[in-house]
Design an enzyme around this catalytic site. Structure first.
Site, PDB file in Angstrom:
ATOM      1  NE  ARG A  77       0.102  -8.717   2.306  1.00 33.11           N
ATOM      2  CZ  ARG A  77      -0.533  -8.249   3.390  1.00 33.11           C
ATOM      3  NH1 ARG A  77      -1.660  -8.780   3.793  1.00 33.11           N
ATOM      4  NH2 ARG A  77      -0.020  -7.248   4.072  1.00 33.11           N
ATOM      5  CB  SER A 114      -1.029  -4.130   7.596  1.00 37.44           C
ATOM      6  OG  SER A 114      -2.198  -3.427   7.279  1.00 37.44           O
ATOM      7  CE1 TYR A 146       1.360  -6.848  -3.383  1.00 35.58           C
ATOM      8  CE2 TYR A 146       0.384  -5.439  -1.711  1.00 35.58           C
ATOM      9  CZ  TYR A 146       1.031  -6.609  -2.066  1.00 35.58           C
ATOM     10  OH  TYR A 146       1.331  -7.526  -1.111  1.00 35.58           O
ATOM     11  CE  LYS A 159      -7.064  -3.910   4.972  1.00 34.62           C
ATOM     12  NZ  LYS A 159      -5.700  -4.164   5.254  1.00 34.62           N
ATOM     13  CG  ASP A 208      -7.597  -7.213   6.820  1.00 35.20           C
ATOM     14  OD1 ASP A 208      -6.749  -6.871   7.667  1.00 35.20           O
ATOM     15  OD2 ASP A 208      -7.763  -6.607   5.755  1.00 35.20           O
ATOM     16  CG  HIS A 234      -7.215  -3.050  10.098  1.00 34.70           C
ATOM     17  ND1 HIS A 234      -5.895  -2.700  10.282  1.00 34.70           N
ATOM     18  CD2 HIS A 234      -7.228  -3.973   9.114  1.00 34.70           C
ATOM     19  CE1 HIS A 234      -5.143  -3.389   9.441  1.00 34.70           C
ATOM     20  NE2 HIS A 234      -5.920  -4.164   8.726  1.00 34.70           N
ATOM     21  CB  CYS A 256       0.627  -6.901  13.770  1.00 35.46           C
ATOM     22  SG  CYS A 256       1.639  -5.433  13.544  1.00 35.46           S
ATOM     23  N   GLY A 257       0.030 -10.255  12.515  1.00 34.69           N
ATOM     24  CA  GLY A 257      -0.438 -11.574  12.954  1.00 34.69           C
ATOM     25  C   GLY A 257      -1.944 -11.736  13.096  1.00 34.69           C
ATOM     26  NE  ARG A 276      -2.429  -1.352   3.454  1.00 34.32           N
ATOM     27  CZ  ARG A 276      -1.869  -0.673   4.432  1.00 34.32           C
ATOM     28  NH1 ARG A 276      -1.876   0.657   4.420  1.00 34.32           N
ATOM     29  NH2 ARG A 276      -1.303  -1.278   5.447  1.00 34.32           N
TER      30      ARG A 276
HETATM   31  O1  SAT Z   1      -2.650  -4.392   0.953  1.00 38.54           O
HETATM   32  S1  SAT Z   1      -3.724  -4.701   1.916  1.00 38.54           S
HETATM   33  O2  SAT Z   1      -4.279  -3.456   2.456  1.00 38.54           O
HETATM   34  O3  SAT Z   1      -4.780  -5.430   1.233  1.00 38.54           O
HETATM   35  C1  SAT Z   1      -3.128  -5.644   3.184  1.00 38.54           C
HETATM   36  C2  SAT Z   1      -2.816  -4.844   4.383  1.00 38.54           C
HETATM   37  O4  SAT Z   1      -1.958  -3.970   4.327  1.00 38.54           O
HETATM   38  O5  SAT Z   1      -3.426  -5.075   5.453  1.00 38.54           O
HETATM   39 MN    MN Z   2      -5.251  -5.447   7.044  1.00 39.10          MN
END
Ligand code: SAT
Ligand code: MN
Length: 580
Positions: free
Chosen positions: A365, A249, A198, A207, A276, A227, A251-252, A70
């Site tokens: 990913r 993002s 991406y 998002k 998510d 989130h 962090c598990g 991102r």
């Molecule tokens: O790139 S995404 O926003 O889909 C994944 C993330 O950063 O949480």
């Molecule tokens: Mn996320």
């Protein structure tokens, strides 16, 4: 296919007139459509087929090396009044943004196909779900949206019934970062994104819609778009609890949502509702109910192995799109900490050199349909969602934040959420490992002024007396040698159990200035090899360090001026006073 919805029909026609595609394709969301897109991309080299014995229907996509995460500095919220978006967002005046984007979209789909993707965020028959339409010129985006959302015919039918939908226009453009922008126009329920293929920049349902635009809608309609993962925990006696947890993002969240109990926690079952995003609504009884608006996962690959996340490891052995991983001599996908093999090709497609840079991109990913998850909960499809017992905030903090603590009440919990800080990760371009404030893990995703957002959160206290308990956790404490002090992964269940027991009023705690913490004996440590001293420091509250932290929080709140809700500042003053 086309549509009976006039607004949608007109928007597609207008967009085609501007972007000048060679073809227009209305996505029906069928398997046949997915297969033909895959074939198309294989033919063009946009996808590479992986080993079809060990990884059937798995493909690798390599994105442009400048387009792997991102881009927060190129992401804008465009409203007439700059204060509406606050210092937490980049702002541009709508007229200027429209002018800029129209120029960039002009003719950008020449020689390409324009895909129309009707999608529904949430179960199609849920009153909490919301629809959108993404227009894109990227078959990769269509394929990912197919795995990640409920897209195609049923979504279009709902749009035709309701008449309301979020519009998202996306083009990969020329992938030049100079001409890359992700714009949000919340007053128009409109997203425009160009120059990136991406993840969060291009899969606009995620998002852009489900957090930035949805958080805006949620404020005016009285709900929360967060989130957060949603996880179901079932005790050996069959008691079930649903927890929602917000972490930045990478962090598990995916690992926690798919947690596998350690052998010593026999009889416990953990199931995934979402990994998510959570949309939270008060029901008629005053309980906060959550749905996962997504139906697939876009998870971080590196580090996934049978020890860290067996469910994810197994889930991504078939019908998965990999983005920016490495490849072995057997044509299998490979990433750091997968196994003892060595790759031959790195994520850019170059020969891999031992001892050089990471073979898989740290933000590589997997995209996979949620139903492939061995721990998938069918309740993820329940239109009524699940009742949330506890909300958990967390970040990646080497120091300071204890393993777990509980807020005294909702208002204190909102302060804890608003104070979240975390070390940055590879999920966004920029420096990795620097601590930044990331309130509610929403820093990159809240579509309006954080000060107003905290006020919206605080407002729930007046609407229900059955709100979830609020907690903060930190799995990432390190000792002086940089070694993680808590084992994490499956053993996090021990902490979740304390959280559930606190919600049920049956676990001990000691009160500290920052909230309630377990005494070492309050957490089930059976079968866990951990030093008493290590545990003591994981559960310590160092007043001097916390006084500094509170000063840092105050100066952060100061950036939001007099828009910060007085109740939040009062709560901050109360905690500061307790710290002496
Ligand atoms: O790139 S995404 O926003 O889909 C994944 C993330 O950063 O949480
Ligand atoms: Mn996320």
């Amino acid at each position: 296919m086309t549509t009976t919805n006039k607004a949608l029909q007109d928007w597609v026609a207008e967009t085609a007139a501007l972007t000048k595609p060679d073809h227009i394709h209305w996505c029906d969301g069928s398997e046949a459509e997915y297969r033909s897109l895959v074939e198309l991309m294989l033919g063009r080299g946009d996808l590479l087929a992986l080993n079809d014995k060990t990884y059937p229907n798995c493909y690798l996509h390599r994105s442009d090396p400048s387009d792997v995460a991102r881009v927060e500095h190129l992401t804008f919220v465009c409203t007439p009044d700059r204060d509406e978006v606050g210092p937490n967002n980049n702002w541009m005046a709508p007229a200027e943004a429209h002018r800029k984007m129209a120029g960039l979209f002009e003719g950008c789909m020449r020689g390409r196909t324009l895909y129309v993707i009707p999608y529904c965020m949430g179960p199609v028959d849920s009153p909490y779900a919301r629809c959108g339409v993404e227009i894109t010129d990227s078959p990769y985006v269509v394929a990912n949206m197919k795995l990640m959302t409920r897209m195609g015919k049923p979504a279009l039918q709902r749009i035709e019934r309701e008449g309301k939908f979020v519009r998202g226009l996306h083009s990969t453009g020329d992938l030049n970062p100079e001409r890359r922008f992700i714009m949000h126009f919340p007053h128009e329920l409109l997203i425009q994104s160009i120059g990136s293929g991406y993840g969060g920049n291009a899969l606009l349902g995620k998002k852009c819609h489900a957090l930035r635009i949805a958080s805006w809608q949620a404020r005016s309609e009285g709900w929360l778009a967060e989130h957060m993962l949603i996880v179901e925990i079932e005790s050996p006696q069959g008691e079930r609890h649903y927890l929602a947890a917000a972490f930045p993002s990478a962090c598990g969240k995916t690992n926690l949502a798919m947690l596998i109990p350690p052998a010593s926690q026999a009889g416990w079952k953990v199931r995934t509702i979402g990994d998510d995003i959570a949309w939270l609504h008060l029901d008629a009884e005053g309980r906060l109910r959550a749905i996962n608006p997504e139906s697939g996962y876009f998870g971080v690959v590196p580090g996934t192995n049978p020890k860290t996340n067996r469910n994810a490891f197994d889930m991504i052995t078939h019908d998965t799109i990999f983005t920016n991983v490495a490849v072995t001599a057997d044509n299998e996908p490979w990433w750091e900490d997968k196994d003892k093999q060595e790759p031959v090709t790195d994520w850019r497609g170059n020969p891999w050199k031992k001892g050089g840079a990471a073979a898989a991109h740290p933000n590589s990913r997997f995209t996979v349909a949620a139903r492939q998850n061995p721990s998938y909960s069918p309740l993820a499809d329940d239109p009524a969602g699940v009742p949330i017992s506890a909300i958990i905030f967390g970040g990646r903090r080497r120091e300071l934040a204890p393993l777990v603590y509980q807020a005294r009440d909702w208002r204190h919990g909102v302060l804890i959420g608003a104070s979240v800080a975390s070390e940055t990760t590879a999920a966004a371009t920029g420096q990795v490992g620097v601590v930044r404030r990331d309130p509610m893990a929403m820093k990159p995703f809240c579509g309006y002024n954080f000060a107003d957002y905290w006020g919206h959160w605080l407002g729930f206290a007046g609407k229900s007396d059955r709100l979830p308990q609020i907690f903060h956790v930190n799995w990432f404490r390190q000792d002086r040698n940089g070694k993680f002090m808590w084992p994490g992964f499956g053993d996090n269940l021990r902490v979740l159990r304390w959280i559930i027991d606190r919600c049920e009023g049956r676990a001990g705690a000691r009160e500290t200035p920052i909230g309630f913490l377990p005494q070492p004996g309050d957490i089930d440590l059976d079968g866990l090899d951990i030093d008493r001293q290590v545990l003591d420091s994981l559960l310590a509250v160092d007043a001097a360090s916390w006084r500094e932290e509170l000063a840092g929080i105050a100066s952060y709140f100061g950036e939001f001026g007099d828009r910060v809700p007085p109740a939040l500042l009062e709560e901050h003053a109360r905690v500061s006073k307790r710290l002496g």
